[in-house]
Design an enzyme around this catalytic site. Structure first.
Site, short mmCIF file in Angstrom:
data_model
loop_
_atom_site.label_atom_id
_atom_site.label_comp_id
_atom_site.label_asym_id
_atom_site.label_seq_id
_atom_site.Cartn_x
_atom_site.Cartn_y
_atom_site.Cartn_z
CB SER A 713 27.40 1.14 -4.19
OG SER A 713 28.38 0.71 -3.25
N GLY A 714 25.91 -1.49 -5.06
CA GLY A 714 25.90 -2.94 -5.19
C GLY A 714 26.63 -3.37 -6.44
CB SER A 715 26.72 -6.66 -8.13
OG SER A 715 27.03 -7.38 -6.95
CG PHE A 716 24.34 -5.67 -11.59
CD1 PHE A 716 25.22 -6.02 -12.60
CD2 PHE A 716 23.80 -6.68 -10.83
CE1 PHE A 716 25.53 -7.33 -12.86
CE2 PHE A 716 24.10 -8.01 -11.07
CZ PHE A 716 24.99 -8.34 -12.09
N GLY A 717 25.04 -1.30 -9.56
CA GLY A 717 24.70 0.10 -9.56
C GLY A 717 24.76 0.72 -8.18
CB VAL A 719 20.82 2.75 -3.73
CG1 VAL A 719 19.39 3.10 -3.30
CG2 VAL A 719 20.85 1.35 -4.31
CG ASP A 842 22.84 -11.63 -4.02
OD1 ASP A 842 23.62 -12.28 -3.30
OD2 ASP A 842 23.10 -10.50 -4.46
#
Length: 1013
Positions: A713-717, A719, A842
């Site tokens: 998972s990351g800042s915008f969603g 996986v 990033d």
């Protein structure tokens, strides 16, 4: 009775004399003729061996004065072949037999043991096989026994221990096995013992100590092991001691020089000796040649070597000598007293400090001088021209700066000048062309500027010219391509202009041509096809145009890269027939037509042709559009008046069409503006050649976006992994959290960044999904190739990962180095080689994904920016959407003060990434705070304590600590430090970082290979 005894005695003597005289022509002649019948020759050396000449006049034959029997047969170096006839054993009066330096095969006949009078046996330098005959022990008077440089096998027969008169025993350079026999200690008259270059194991037997008259001991190139053989310390008579190329280890006794005071030559190279060089070696006043190269010696090089007035060779290369400090080179001042010095090789160590001007005062007899691959700074002294006998001069792989002195041209006998991978600058003096005997000139990877001197055309012996990765400009001089002996021409990574000289076809011996990444233009010369020895051609990254020339004669070529040019026309079919071809890159050109499908074109893994929009066909794996079945019909030429009518009508229709399009566009634009917040389309370029993916497909493939398929998972969603019906392999599905502010901008940025770029180290974006979910909510997802080895972050910090997902091992030093090169190369591609420069913004370990073989792929372009302005000399890029911050610890400091996204910010993040990979510490670790950062922490301990700060899992992953790990880590961390400098303008360019990392890797492999030999 007494008379009877006298008669019998006289009769016996008569019989002996009769035997000696009567059978001269019967026994010896027949033996030699039988020997001749088994011999082949081209020079007619044995033509006198016939009945027309007396036996004692035959060439190579010597007879005794009294009885005329053959006492010596000398056929050494006569270019004879065949086998040695057993009849040689009938020459019963033979004292010396020399068949050396021929091509005799077969075995050594047992019958040689019948030659009981034999004193000298020379059979060395043939191709004799089989065993050493035990019958040689019957030749009890043997003085010299030379059997070396053959293919003899098995062990040394124990019977040879009875040859007590033996003075020389040469068994070296065979395939003898077993141990060094203890019974050799019985040969108390032995002065020279050579069993080197065999397959013997074990150690040196203590019995050898009985050889009190031994002057020379040669045991090199075996598989001997253990510590330095203690028995040798007792052999004070030794003058020549060679034990190189074995597996001996441990330290050398400090009193070495007092125990072996008579040495003339000492070679301990290519073992695993550790510790310091014994200073007592300087007490051996007779010493002429000293080699302790390719070991693991540490400490300083003794200044007391100044006392070795007879020293001719000093070879200490391939160790860990020095401490990266200024005092490391003081031994050079001391060696100015060694006026007989001919060869000084101290490359591949840890020597630091400035190069002293005193090197110009070394012996005028100096022929070879190398300090390559150390950490030496300063500049080359102008007085270097004093070393008038110099033939090899190597200072490559250091940190030397300043110009190349004009006085270098005074070294008229110089054959090799190697200054690559330094920081030298200024113009290359035209006077270098005065060194007419030059065979290799390596100025690769420096900052030399100006033009390539045409005077190099005077160096008519030149074989290798390496001038790549400098700041050279101007044209390639025609004089260069007239150097017919040239094997390597390397000028890549400069700013050269003009065309590739047409005379390049005169380089008929050229094996490698490397002029990639310059500004060369024009057509690729047809003459290139005349370079019939060519194996590698690198012309990529230039502005070459026109058709690919006829290169069908280059049947031995292995690698061809013509990518990133303006080449046109079709792909020549002859490439398919190049049996040795391993790599062909024709990508990013203007090639057109059908791609061949036969021969080498059947293997899509060695062929790269993307970026040629008018190509078609080829094998399925290249994924090109099919070719039309029929060629387009030829146009018929219309009459002039008819063409005018057609043009007029076409113009009117075009204007009407433009008005219609403008009206429709205006209506569409108004509708789009009205619905902008609810219907953001996916960029049309994505998925153009892919089947559309629906929300339902993704939901089914991820089992309802189940946590069991969650991989990150990351800042915008988040996986998920999935197996889509349209794909044969697993894919990664990144589902955007559309409730998160900036998610749509991230989605669009990633699509925009990845839609037209291709690189082996980028995660491949397969397609995208822009839809609504089953509840009517906006849904956006990106579908990528699946990376089975997860992110770099989980490999660097496995303790922070769930046990079920932890890697089974740690990354080795070379694997980490490979990953840094992968990431650096993709950044260089994004920053320099894309149609529009892209800043990732990033970069961090969690955004570096690893495939099956741990190749790195950069991912997550949600914050990426296509830079509207790109200038290498300025880092500020004025963008309206410049509020990019990245991730704390990795984001460049200028971003925190409102700086705009730039390639320099990526370089900073890459530098932090490198430091983290090799120290194992996050930039946000609790260790750092206030003025202490990962950067300052690393810089404060280099280079002396590099192993203290290194990630200990590297040192525990099978790496041999200290050599060459420390050097490799120091160099890599130095690259990281220079990438994350505070000031953007002081940071390395990605191209330079990539180049340096590749150089470090090559040096690492080379050093390890050398150390294992």
């Amino acid at each position: 009775m007494r008379s009877m005894r006298l008669f019998l005695l006289l009769s016996l003597n008569a019989l002996v004399l009769l035997e000696a005289y009567r059978f001269t022509d019967e026994t010896d002649r027949q033996a030699l003729l039988e020997f001749k019948s088994q011999v082949s020759e081209d020079r007619g050396f044995l033509s006198s061996w016939n009945n027309s000449f007396p036996l004692c006049n035959w060439k190579g034959v010597t007879c005794g004065r009294k009885h005329k029997r053959v006492i010596s047969l000398d056929l050494g170096g006569s270019q004879l072949s065949g086998v040695i006839s057993p009849s040689i054993g009938n020459l019963s009066f033979l004292i010396s037999l020399n068949l050396s330096m021929n091509a005799f095969g077969g075995t050594i006949p047992q019958e040689v043991g019948n030659l009981f009078r034999l004193r000298n046996l020379y059979l060395h330098s043939n191709i004799l096989g089989g065993r050493i005959p035990a019958s040689l022990s019957n030749c009890s008077r043997l003085f010299d026994l030379y059997l070396g440089s053959n293919h003899l096998e098995q062990g040394v027969p124990s019977e040879l221990g009875s040859l007590t008169e033996l003075y020389v025993l040469y068994l070296g350079n065979n395939n003898l096995k077993g141990k060094i026999p203890a019974f050799l200690g019985n040969l108390t008259s032995l002065s020279i013992l050579d069993v080197g270059s065999n397959n013997m194991k074990g150690g040196v037997p203590d019995d050898i100590a009985r050889l009190t008259q031994l002057d020379a001991l040669q045991i090199t190139e075996n598989n001997l092991s253990g510590v330095f053989p203690p028995v040798i310390y007792n052999m004070s008579s030794l003058e020549y001691l060679y034990i190189a190329f074995n597996n001996f280890s441990g330290g050398l006794r400090p009193d070495f020089g007092t125990l072996l005071p008579n040495l003339l030559e000492l070679n301990l190279g290519k073992n695993y000796f550790t510790g310091a060089i014994p200073t007592t070696l300087s007490n051996i006043s007779t010493l002429e040649k000293l080699a302790i190269n390719n070991n693991s010696l540490t400490g300083s090089i003794p200044r007391s070597f100044r006392k070795l007035g007879n020293l001719q060779w000093l070879h200490l290369h391939g160790n860990s000598l020095g401490r990266y400090t200024a005092g490391d080179l003081e031994f050079l001042d001391a060696l100015t007293n060694c006026t007989q010095l001919e060869s000084l090789l101290v490359s591949d160590n840890r020597l630091g400090g400035d190069l002293p001007a005193s090197i110009a005062n070394l012996s005028e007899n100096l022929i070879s001088f190398s300090l390559q691959n150390n950490f030496i700074s300063g500049s080359i002294p102008y007085e270097i021209g004093n070393l008038i006998s110099l033939q090899t001069f190597g200072l490559g792989g250091n940190m030397l700066a300043g110009p190349l002195p004009i006085s270098i041209s005074e070294l008229s006998g110089l054959k090799v000048l190697s200054l690559s991978s330094n920081r030298m600058s200024g113009e290359i003096p035209s006077s270098v062309g005065n060194i007419t005997r030059l065979e290799k000139l390596s100025l690769f990877d420096n900052s030399f500027e100006g033009t390539v001197p045409p005077t190099l055309g005077n160096c008519t012996y030149l074989l290798h010219l390496l001038m790549g990765y400098n700041k050279l400009h101007g044209a390639i001089p025609r004089e260069i391509v007239q150097l017919s002996p040239l094997l390597t021409l390397s000028m890549e990574g400069n700013s050269l202009t003009g065309s590739l000289p047409k005379d390049v076809g005169r380089l008929v011996h050229l094996v490698k041509l490397s002029v990639e990444h310059n500004n060369l233009s024009g057509r690729v010369p047809q003459g290139l096809g005349n370079c019939l020895s060519m194996e590698e051609i690198y012309l990529q990254g230039n502005y070459f145009d026109g058709d690919i020339p006829d290169l069908r004669g280059l049947v031995g070529v292995k690698r061809v890269d013509l990518s990133n040019n303006n080449l046109s026309g079709s792909i020549p079919g002859y490439f398919a027939n190049f049996s040795k071809l391993q790599y062909l890159n024709l990508s990013i050109n203007n090639l057109e037509g059908r791609v061949p499908t036969d021969g080498k074109f059947q293997n899509a893994t060695i062929i790269s042709i993307f970026g040629n929009k008018d190509l078609c066909g080829g094998v399925k794996e290249v994924q090109l559009k099919p070719c039309s079945a029929q060629p387009p019909p030829k146009r018929t030429k219309r009459p002039f008046y008819l063409r005018k009518v057609v043009i007029g009508l076409s113009t009117c229709l075009a204007l009407l069409l433009l008005l219609f399009i403008a009206s429709v566009s205006l209506i569409w634009f108004k509708k789009r503006k009205k619905n902008q917040h609810t219907n953001n389309p996916t960029p049309s370029t994505l998925g153009a050649t892919r089947e559309k993916i629906s929300y339902g497909d993704l939901r089914n493939a991820t089992d309802g976006f189940s946590s069991s398929n969650l991989i990150g998972s990351g800042s915008f969603g988040t996986v998920f992994k999935a197996l889509l019906p349209t794909e044969n392999n697993l894919v990664a599905v990144k589902v955007l959290n559309m409730q998160r502010h900036g998610a749509m901008k991230s989605f669009m940025a990633e699509c925009e960044s990845l839609k037209d770029i291709r690189h082996r180290n980028l995660v491949k974006l397969l397609t995208a999904c822009s839809s609504i979910d089953f509840k009517g909510n906006e849904f956006r997802a990106l579908i990528y190739e699946f990376m089975p080895n997860g992110s770099l972050d989980m490999w660097l910090h496995p303790e922070e990962v769930e046990e079920t997902r932890r890697p089974s091992r740690t990354l080795t030093l070379i694997e980490r180095l490979n990953i840094t090169i992968d990431v650096a190369s993709v950044l260089d591609y994004l920053h320099v080689h894309c149609h529009e420069p892209i800043a990732h913004c990033d970069l961090k370990p969690s955004n570096i994904l690893l495939d099956d073989d741990l190749t790195a792929h950069v991912s997550d372009f949600g914050l990426a920016r296509v830079l509207l302005k790109f200038d290498k000399d300025y880092f500020l890029n004025q963008l309206s959407s410049g509020n990019v911050r990245g991730t704390i610890g990795y984001a460049a400091p200028e971003y925190g003060t409102g700086g705009q996204p730039s390639i320099h910010g990526d370089v900073y993040s890459f530098g932090v990434l490198v430091l983290e990979m090799f120290t194992g510490k996050r930039p946000t670790s609790e260790l750092f705070g206030g003025n202490c950062t990962l950067h300052s922490y690393t810089k404060s301990v280099l280079p002396e304590r590099v192993l203290d700060i290194a990630d200990q899992s590297i040192l525990h992953s099978g790496l041999r600590v200290g050599f060459p790990a420390a050097e490799c880590l120091t160099l890599v961390l130095d690259v990281g430090l220079r990438c994350c400098e505070e000031s953007p303008m002081n940071r390395l360019a990605t191209a330079q970082a990539t180049k340096e990392l590749i150089s470090i890797r090559e040096r690492f492999f080379k050093t390890r290979r050398t150390a294992r030999r």
